[in-house]
Write a protein that holds these residues in place. Structure first.
Motif, PDB file in Angstrom:
ATOM      1  N   MET A   1      -2.982   9.932  -7.524  1.00  0.00           N
ATOM      2  CA  MET A   1      -2.416   9.379  -6.280  1.00  0.00           C
ATOM      3  C   MET A   1      -1.128  10.108  -5.886  1.00  0.00           C
ATOM      4  O   MET A   1      -0.522   9.801  -4.877  1.00  0.00           O
TER       5      MET A   1
ATOM      6  N   ASP B   1      -7.443   6.628   1.435  1.00  0.00           N
ATOM      7  CA  ASP B   1      -8.263   7.062   2.579  1.00  0.00           C
ATOM      8  C   ASP B   1      -8.445   8.569   2.659  1.00  0.00           C
ATOM      9  O   ASP B   1      -8.608   9.132   3.757  1.00  0.00           O
TER      10      ASP B   1
ATOM     11  N   ARG C   1       2.695   1.534  -3.394  1.00  0.00           N
ATOM     12  CA  ARG C   1       1.811   1.925  -4.504  1.00  0.00           C
ATOM     13  C   ARG C   1       1.422   3.394  -4.445  1.00  0.00           C
ATOM     14  O   ARG C   1       1.033   3.976  -5.453  1.00  0.00           O
TER      15      ARG C   1
ATOM     16  N   ARG D   1       0.838  -1.200   0.000  1.00  0.00           N
ATOM     17  CA  ARG D   1       0.000   0.000   0.000  1.00  0.00           C
ATOM     18  C   ARG D   1       0.877   1.256   0.000  1.00  0.00           C
ATOM     19  O   ARG D   1       0.649   2.187  -0.776  1.00  0.00           O
TER      20      ARG D   1
ATOM     21  N   ALA E   1     -13.925  12.672   0.720  1.00  0.00           N
ATOM     22  CA  ALA E   1     -14.520  12.931  -0.601  1.00  0.00           C
ATOM     23  C   ALA E   1     -14.066  14.274  -1.180  1.00  0.00           C
ATOM     24  O   ALA E   1     -13.770  14.367  -2.379  1.00  0.00           O
TER      25      ALA E   1
ATOM     26  N   ALA F   1     -10.463  14.011  -2.319  1.00  0.00           N
ATOM     27  CA  ALA F   1     -10.401  13.134  -3.503  1.00  0.00           C
ATOM     28  C   ALA F   1     -10.908  13.892  -4.730  1.00  0.00           C
ATOM     29  O   ALA F   1     -10.327  13.796  -5.816  1.00  0.00           O
ATOM     30  N   ARG F   2     -11.977  14.671  -4.549  1.00  0.00           N
ATOM     31  CA  ARG F   2     -12.535  15.446  -5.658  1.00  0.00           C
ATOM     32  C   ARG F   2     -11.509  16.468  -6.166  1.00  0.00           C
ATOM     33  O   ARG F   2     -11.370  16.672  -7.363  1.00  0.00           O
TER      34      ARG F   2
ATOM     35  N   GLN G   1     -15.180   8.907 -11.924  1.00  0.00           N
ATOM     36  CA  GLN G   1     -15.150   7.870 -10.892  1.00  0.00           C
ATOM     37  C   GLN G   1     -13.884   7.030 -11.003  1.00  0.00           C
ATOM     38  O   GLN G   1     -13.308   6.643  -9.993  1.00  0.00           O
ATOM     39  N   ASP G   2     -13.459   6.755 -12.226  1.00  0.00           N
ATOM     40  CA  ASP G   2     -12.242   5.949 -12.394  1.00  0.00           C
ATOM     41  C   ASP G   2     -11.031   6.678 -11.806  1.00  0.00           C
ATOM     42  O   ASP G   2     -10.204   6.080 -11.123  1.00  0.00           O
TER      43      ASP G   2
ATOM     44  N   LEU H   1      -9.269   7.667  -3.236  1.00  0.00           N
ATOM     45  CA  LEU H   1     -10.121   7.134  -2.167  1.00  0.00           C
ATOM     46  C   LEU H   1      -9.462   5.938  -1.483  1.00  0.00           C
ATOM     47  O   LEU H   1      -9.660   5.708  -0.295  1.00  0.00           O
ATOM     48  N   ASN H   2      -8.654   5.171  -2.256  1.00  0.00           N
ATOM     49  CA  ASN H   2      -7.934   4.055  -1.641  1.00  0.00           C
ATOM     50  C   ASN H   2      -6.819   4.532  -0.724  1.00  0.00           C
ATOM     51  O   ASN H   2      -6.290   3.757   0.069  1.00  0.00           O
TER      52      ASN H   2
ATOM     53  N   SER I   1     -11.078   8.810  -9.455  1.00  0.00           N
ATOM     54  CA  SER I   1     -11.204   8.950  -7.991  1.00  0.00           C
ATOM     55  C   SER I   1     -10.846   7.678  -7.236  1.00  0.00           C
ATOM     56  O   SER I   1     -10.671   7.702  -6.022  1.00  0.00           O
ATOM     57  N   PHE I   2     -10.716   6.561  -7.950  1.00  0.00           N
ATOM     58  CA  PHE I   2     -10.472   5.261  -7.296  1.00  0.00           C
ATOM     59  C   PHE I   2      -9.189   5.273  -6.454  1.00  0.00           C
ATOM     60  O   PHE I   2      -9.205   4.881  -5.280  1.00  0.00           O
TER      61      PHE I   2
END
Lengths: 256, 272
Positions: free
Chosen positions: A158, A112, A81, A78, A115, A118-119, A102-103, A109-110, A105-106
């Motif tokens: 990321m 943690d 990555r 983790r 929202a 992440a946005r 959404q793709d 969000l992983n 944002s994956f």
């Protein structure tokens, strides 16, 4: 020179295969450089990339990220990555979601992130990859170039230190290639390390600051592009002389 | 001309999926909360099933067609074609309910026709039952078409998440939907490559090509799923496809439309 990734005598054999994908692979990749990874198909480049991201566990040898040996316990992948992002050769293998936004944002969000954060990451990555206007589009309705840029945005969201791209440029038209190289340029200015697998020696000459040549699961050259292109013996040994000669018309096979 | 084949049928259905998907993403009420659209369609569908009157079924078809075309901006012809395809299947299956075909003369039936060695018979009750079945099913299909043409799967998944549908099921839906398009592209390319090498020049060749294509597609799907797993892992996948929820707006016009449709359904039922 600070090394970001070090491979020490790494070997890997895929189940059911007889030849090693990596065999005693030893290499130190410098930090903050634009690295091109050359080699024929099957020379082990993709396996190196999967190793960079901790996606395959070596059967022998160790891999270090900024001096720390990569472990394979539950938490380590983790962390790795988060640091090393990988863009796969075929974007269709990477895009899983029904919408572009959404793709992208994956990944955040992983990590943690909440929202709102992440946005923000999605917006930033989309702007960098010039896909802001595609965020509400379904992934299956994108062109090849758009898919490549969305896949790249999904990884950049990321915020990795190292970006690994497996032949990302090979199926793109010249305009999208330029756009992707422009993104790489901006990332390099931010201090990121970029590793790109390519067959294109022109990209090596014009873009890379460090080049690695792989053959049969081993690194046979690592150094500056000019040192490779000026090293006739190395170029001949790796078969690159034929490819480079064909481009300039010198020593091109009769077939061409 | 190449004979009609299973692979071509798959491609045609693939095109239909693409068309439905395009309208679902590009209609005027795309950004409306899916709960409103799905809620409206479900209430209308349930009433259509429960009230069980031909007039109610036909009225539902009319309403759903009007809402999809005038309100959502879906072309009327597209809605009509999809409904016509469903209607043709429905009519074929209802023939068995409304009409009986025997080799012996039937007894106690109102209408009997002789067609060579066969006896075709029917009763007013059987025809009435067929009519009820067709109109009820068509009304329900129209309500579902309204959802399919105005609400993309991403919104349905989001609604499912809100309603507490198990995450595993929703994740599987998402990945299967995505792979559906990826594999359709593969199928298209493989079929074109086979056709270019006379793979469908005769019935025998077609059968062989379809077999090869099916087995290759199966392997392709398996390999793609492995690569997808690696790509998901590389972005920190941890047993759940976590993505940002979409942002929707609430449209009172949908509620008003819902009240109108339900009232007219009830009035038609009372009048019948």
């Amino acid at each position: 020179m600070t090394c970001i990734l070090e491979f020490d005598d790494v070997s890997y054999l895929y189940p059911g295969r007889e030849t090693f994908a990596l065999r005693g692979f030893t290499l130190a990749l410098p930090r903050g450089e634009r690295i091109a990874l050359l080699g024929r198909n099957g020379s082990g480049r993709t396996t190196v990339f999967l190793r960079c991201n901790g996606l395959c566990r070596p059967q022998a040898g160790v891999v270090r990220f900024v001096g720390n040996v990569i472990q394979h316990d539950r938490k380590s992948p983790r962390w790795l990555r988060q640091q090393v992002g990988i863009v796969f050769q075929n974007p269709d293998d990477q895009l899983f979601s029904t919408s572009v936004g959404q793709d992208i944002s994956f990944g955040p969000l992983n990590l943690d992130l909440d929202a709102a954060a992440a946005r923000r990451r999605v917006q930033e990555a989309a702007e960098m990859c010039e896909v802001s206007d595609l965020l509400d589009r379904p992934t299956h309705a994108l062109s090849g170039g758009e898919k490549a840029r969305v896949a790249l945005a999904g990884v950049l969201a990321m915020k990795p230190d190292v970006l690994v791209a497996d032949e990302l440029l090979s199926n793109l038209d010249p305009w999208v290639r330029l756009s992707v190289l422009g993104i790489f340029h901006r990332l390099h200015r931010q201090g990121k390390t970029l590793i790109l697998a390519t067959h294109d020696l022109e990209v090596v000459q014009s873009w890379a600051s460090f080049v690695v040549v792989m053959n049969a699961g081993q690194a046979v050259f690592a150094g500056a592009p000019d040192d490779l292109l000026g090293n006739e013996m190395m170029m001949a040994q790796t078969g690159l002389a034929t490819v480079w000669g064909a481009r300039s018309g010198v020593g091109a096979p009769e077939l061409l | 001309m190449a004979p009609f084949s299973a692979s071509r049928l798959a491609l045609i259905s693939g095109i239909a999926v693409h068309i439905i998907d395009r309208y679902a993403y590009a209609n005027r009420i795309r950004a409306v909360d899916p709960a409103y659209k799905v809620g409206l369609a479900l209430v209308v569908l349930i009433l259509c099933l429960v009230l069980d009157e031909p007039m109610v079924g036909l009225l539902t078809v009319g309403w759903m067609w009007s809402l999809a075309t005038l309100f959502a901006g879906v072309p009327g012809l597209a809605f009509g074609r999809i409904l016509l395809t469903e209607a043709s299947f429905l009519l074929l299956t209802t023939v068995g309910v409304a009409i009986s075909i025997n080799t012996k003369p039937p007894t106690a039936t109102d209408w009997i026709w002789r067609l060579g060695p066969l006896w075709v018979s029917s009763t007013p009750e059987a025809l009435n039952l067929g009519l009820h079945l067709v109109t009820r099913a068509l009304g329900s299909a129209a309500a579902m078409n309204f959802v399919a043409l105005t609400t993309p799967l991403v919104d349905i998944v989001e609604l499912g998440r809100r309603l507490g549908v198990p995450v595993l099921l929703l994740d599987m839906m998402t990945v299967m939907y995505r792979l559906n398009f990826v594999l359709l592209d593969s199928l298209d390319r493989m079929r074109t490559a086979q056709e270019g090498r006379l793979g469908y020049s005769s019935f025998r060749c077609s059968m062989r090509s379809i077999g090869l294509l099916a087995s290759r597609l199966f392997i392709d799907a398996f390999q793609r799923s492995q690569r997808l797993q690696k790509a998901l892992d590389s972005r920190g996948y941890d047993q759940e496809l976590r993505v940002l929820p979409s942002q929707y707006h609430r449209d009172p016009a949908i509620l008003l439309a819902g009240v109108l449709v339900v009232t007219s359904q009830l009035l038609a039922w009372r009048a019948a």
